[in-house]
Scaffold this motif. Structure first.
Motif, PDB file in Angstrom:
ATOM      1  N   ALA A  31       0.812  -1.222   0.000  1.00  0.00           N
ATOM      2  CA  ALA A  31       0.000   0.000   0.000  1.00  0.00           C
ATOM      3  C   ALA A  31       0.836   1.259   0.000  1.00  0.00           C
ATOM      4  O   ALA A  31       0.313   2.353  -0.203  1.00  0.00           O
ATOM      5  N   ILE A  32       2.131   1.124   0.219  1.00  0.00           N
ATOM      6  CA  ILE A  32       2.996   2.300   0.338  1.00  0.00           C
ATOM      7  C   ILE A  32       3.545   2.703  -1.029  1.00  0.00           C
ATOM      8  O   ILE A  32       4.027   1.879  -1.794  1.00  0.00           O
ATOM      9  N   GLY A  33       3.465   3.987  -1.336  1.00  0.00           N
ATOM     10  CA  GLY A  33       4.101   4.513  -2.545  1.00  0.00           C
ATOM     11  C   GLY A  33       3.347   4.269  -3.827  1.00  0.00           C
ATOM     12  O   GLY A  33       3.933   4.356  -4.913  1.00  0.00           O
ATOM     13  N   ASN A  34       2.071   3.978  -3.750  1.00  0.00           N
ATOM     14  CA  ASN A  34       1.292   3.728  -4.961  1.00  0.00           C
ATOM     15  C   ASN A  34       0.890   5.031  -5.650  1.00  0.00           C
ATOM     16  O   ASN A  34       0.695   6.057  -4.992  1.00  0.00           O
ATOM     17  N   THR A  35       0.747   4.963  -6.962  1.00  0.00           N
ATOM     18  CA  THR A  35       0.374   6.144  -7.751  1.00  0.00           C
ATOM     19  C   THR A  35      -0.726   5.785  -8.741  1.00  0.00           C
ATOM     20  O   THR A  35      -0.959   4.612  -9.038  1.00  0.00           O
ATOM     21  N   THR A  36      -1.409   6.815  -9.240  1.00  0.00           N
ATOM     22  CA  THR A  36      -2.424   6.647 -10.280  1.00  0.00           C
ATOM     23  C   THR A  36      -2.211   7.712 -11.343  1.00  0.00           C
ATOM     24  O   THR A  36      -1.935   8.869 -11.028  1.00  0.00           O
ATOM     25  N   ASN A  37      -2.358   7.305 -12.596  1.00  0.00           N
ATOM     26  CA  ASN A  37      -2.142   8.225 -13.708  1.00  0.00           C
ATOM     27  C   ASN A  37      -3.413   9.002 -14.033  1.00  0.00           C
ATOM     28  O   ASN A  37      -4.448   8.425 -14.356  1.00  0.00           O
ATOM     29  N   PHE A  38      -3.339  10.331 -13.948  1.00  0.00           N
ATOM     30  CA  PHE A  38      -4.458  11.195 -14.332  1.00  0.00           C
ATOM     31  C   PHE A  38      -4.095  12.083 -15.521  1.00  0.00           C
ATOM     32  O   PHE A  38      -4.886  12.929 -15.918  1.00  0.00           O
ATOM     33  N   ASP A  39      -2.895  11.903 -16.068  1.00  0.00           N
ATOM     34  CA  ASP A  39      -2.487  12.609 -17.286  1.00  0.00           C
ATOM     35  C   ASP A  39      -2.720  11.649 -18.442  1.00  0.00           C
ATOM     36  O   ASP A  39      -1.868  10.837 -18.787  1.00  0.00           O
ATOM     37  N   ILE A  40      -3.907  11.738 -19.034  1.00  0.00           N
ATOM     38  CA  ILE A  40      -4.372  10.717 -19.969  1.00  0.00           C
ATOM     39  C   ILE A  40      -4.287  11.195 -21.409  1.00  0.00           C
ATOM     40  O   ILE A  40      -4.749  12.281 -21.748  1.00  0.00           O
ATOM     41  N   ASP A  41      -3.733  10.353 -22.248  1.00  0.00           N
ATOM     42  CA  ASP A  41      -3.683  10.618 -23.689  1.00  0.00           C
ATOM     43  C   ASP A  41      -4.625   9.636 -24.377  1.00  0.00           C
ATOM     44  O   ASP A  41      -4.398   8.433 -24.337  1.00  0.00           O
ATOM     45  N   VAL A 194      -5.636  -1.567  -9.524  1.00  0.00           N
ATOM     46  CA  VAL A 194      -6.425  -0.470  -8.974  1.00  0.00           C
ATOM     47  C   VAL A 194      -6.153   0.804  -9.766  1.00  0.00           C
ATOM     48  O   VAL A 194      -7.069   1.523 -10.166  1.00  0.00           O
ATOM     49  N   GLY A 195      -4.867   1.090 -10.005  1.00  0.00           N
ATOM     50  CA  GLY A 195      -4.488   2.287 -10.748  1.00  0.00           C
ATOM     51  C   GLY A 195      -5.105   2.322 -12.130  1.00  0.00           C
ATOM     52  O   GLY A 195      -5.638   3.350 -12.565  1.00  0.00           O
ATOM     53  N   ILE A 196      -5.079   1.200 -12.829  1.00  0.00           N
ATOM     54  CA  ILE A 196      -5.640   1.118 -14.178  1.00  0.00           C
ATOM     55  C   ILE A 196      -7.150   1.357 -14.145  1.00  0.00           C
ATOM     56  O   ILE A 196      -7.703   2.093 -14.974  1.00  0.00           O
ATOM     57  N   ALA A 197      -7.832   0.753 -13.160  1.00  0.00           N
ATOM     58  CA  ALA A 197      -9.286   0.890 -13.052  1.00  0.00           C
ATOM     59  C   ALA A 197      -9.690   2.324 -12.736  1.00  0.00           C
ATOM     60  O   ALA A 197     -10.663   2.845 -13.296  1.00  0.00           O
ATOM     61  N   VAL A 198      -8.948   2.973 -11.849  1.00  0.00           N
ATOM     62  CA  VAL A 198      -9.268   4.358 -11.478  1.00  0.00           C
ATOM     63  C   VAL A 198      -9.007   5.293 -12.656  1.00  0.00           C
ATOM     64  O   VAL A 198      -9.802   6.198 -12.937  1.00  0.00           O
ATOM     65  N   THR A 199      -7.902   5.083 -13.357  1.00  0.00           N
ATOM     66  CA  THR A 199      -7.601   5.890 -14.536  1.00  0.00           C
ATOM     67  C   THR A 199      -8.720   5.766 -15.573  1.00  0.00           C
ATOM     68  O   THR A 199      -9.168   6.761 -16.146  1.00  0.00           O
ATOM     69  N   SER A 200      -9.183   4.546 -15.798  1.00  0.00           N
ATOM     70  CA  SER A 200     -10.261   4.319 -16.772  1.00  0.00           C
ATOM     71  C   SER A 200     -11.556   4.987 -16.322  1.00  0.00           C
ATOM     72  O   SER A 200     -12.284   5.566 -17.146  1.00  0.00           O
ATOM     73  N   ALA A 201     -11.845   4.906 -15.018  1.00  0.00           N
ATOM     74  CA  ALA A 201     -13.062   5.533 -14.494  1.00  0.00           C
ATOM     75  C   ALA A 201     -12.998   7.045 -14.659  1.00  0.00           C
ATOM     76  O   ALA A 201     -13.983   7.683 -15.048  1.00  0.00           O
ATOM     77  N   PHE A 202     -11.836   7.615 -14.385  1.00  0.00           N
ATOM     78  CA  PHE A 202     -11.661   9.059 -14.550  1.00  0.00           C
ATOM     79  C   PHE A 202     -11.814   9.458 -16.014  1.00  0.00           C
ATOM     80  O   PHE A 202     -12.459  10.468 -16.338  1.00  0.00           O
ATOM     81  N   GLN A 203     -11.258   8.676 -16.911  1.00  0.00           N
ATOM     82  CA  GLN A 203     -11.363   8.982 -18.339  1.00  0.00           C
ATOM     83  C   GLN A 203     -12.823   9.005 -18.788  1.00  0.00           C
ATOM     84  O   GLN A 203     -13.230   9.866 -19.575  1.00  0.00           O
TER      85      GLN A 203
END
Length: 220
Positions: A31-41, A194-203
Motif C-alpha cells: 500500500a505504500i508509494g502507490n500512484t495513479t495516472n491522471f495525465d491521460i492521452d 487499482v491504478g488502471i481501473a481508477v484511470t479508466s473511471a476518470f477517463q
C-alpha cells in the motif's frame, strides 16, 4: 494423547497468527508509494471548433484547500489493518495540472487549438476567471474539482464531483456540465490493477463532461 493434541492445536494457532501477521504486513507494504495516472492521452470528445480555447483546472477539494493533503494526492490505499496510505499522481505533478493536460490532449486530438493555463486558487472565482480570460482566447474551459479520489481496501471506491464550465471571451459562463458520485470499482487485486481501473473511471468522467451537448455547442 490429550497433551499431544493440545500442543498441536497451539502450534496451529501460532502458525495461523503468524500467517495473518505476515499477510497484514505484506499488504501494508504493497500500500505504500502507490500512484495513479491522471495525465491521460486518448480521451475521446465530440468537440470540434475553429475557436481558440484556454484550459485550466481549479482544485478546491477540502483537504487540499486546508493543506491536510498535498496537491498530488489522489486517493487512499489501505493496509492489512485498514490503515491508510496516500496515493499520489504518477507524474508527481499536482492533480490540477494532470487534469488540464488530459483536457488539452483530448481537444488537440480533434484539432482544437487549446492552451493550458495554470490556475492559482486564492478563494476568488473572479480572479480564477481573469487568469483564463487574460490570455485572449475565444473560449475558456474551467474544470472545477470539488472531489476526486479513490479509496481502496478490499474493494475500491471512486469518489468524484467535477464541474466543467465554458466561458466566452469576456469570462461569462455560457455552458456547464457536471458529474458527481461514488462508484464501486470492485475488488481489483494488485495496486497496479487499482491504478488502471481508477484511470479508466476518470477517463469516462472526462468524456462525459466534454461530450455534454451544451458544452459541445458552446465551443462551436
Amino acid at each position: 494423547m490429550y497433551k499431544s493434541e493440545c500442543i498441536s492445536g497451539g502450534l496451529n494457532m501460532v502458525l495461523r497468527y503468524a500467517l495473518c501477521l505476515f499477510i497484514a504486513i505484506f499488504v501494508s507494504g504493497c500500500a505504500i508509494g502507490n500512484t495513479t495516472n491522471f495525465d491521460i492521452d486518448g480521451t475521446n470528445t465530440t468537440v470540434q471548433t475553429d475557436k481558440t480555447v484556454a484550459v485550466g483546472t481549479l482544485d478546491i477539494r477540502s483537504y487540499i484547500v486546508s493543506k491536510d493533503k498535498t496537491p498530488d494526492f489522489v486517493g487512499l490505499q489501505r493496509g492489512g489493518f485498514g490503515n491508510p496510505f496516500d496515493v499520489t499522481t504518477t507524474s508527481k505533478a499536482p492533480l490540477s495540472e494532470d487534469i488540464t493536460a488530459s483536457l488539452i490532449s483530448a481537444l488537440r486530438k480533434n484539432g482544437v487549438d487549446a492552451t493550458p493555463v495554470s490556475i492559482v486558487d486564492d478563494g476568488n472565482y473572479k480572479t480564477v476567471v481573469s487568469s483564463l480570460v487574460k490570455i485572449n482566447r475565444q473560449r475558456s474551459i474551467l474544470m472545477i474539482v470539488n472531489e476526486l479520489k479513490s479509496d481502496t481496501f478490499y474493494n475500491t471506491a471512486f469518489l468524484y464531483d467535477l464541474r466543467l464550465q465554458v466561458l466566452d471571451e469576456s469570462g461569462e459562463r455560457i455552458a456547464e456540465s457536471a458529474v458527481q458520485g461514488r462508484d464501486n470499482l470492485g475488488p481489483l487485486g494488485l495496486p497496479s490493477d487499482v491504478g488502471i481501473a481508477v484511470t479508466s473511471a476518470f477517463q469516462r468522467k472526462l468524456e462525459s463532461l466534454l461530450s455534454d451537448p451544451a458544452v459541445v455547442d458552446a465551443l462551436k
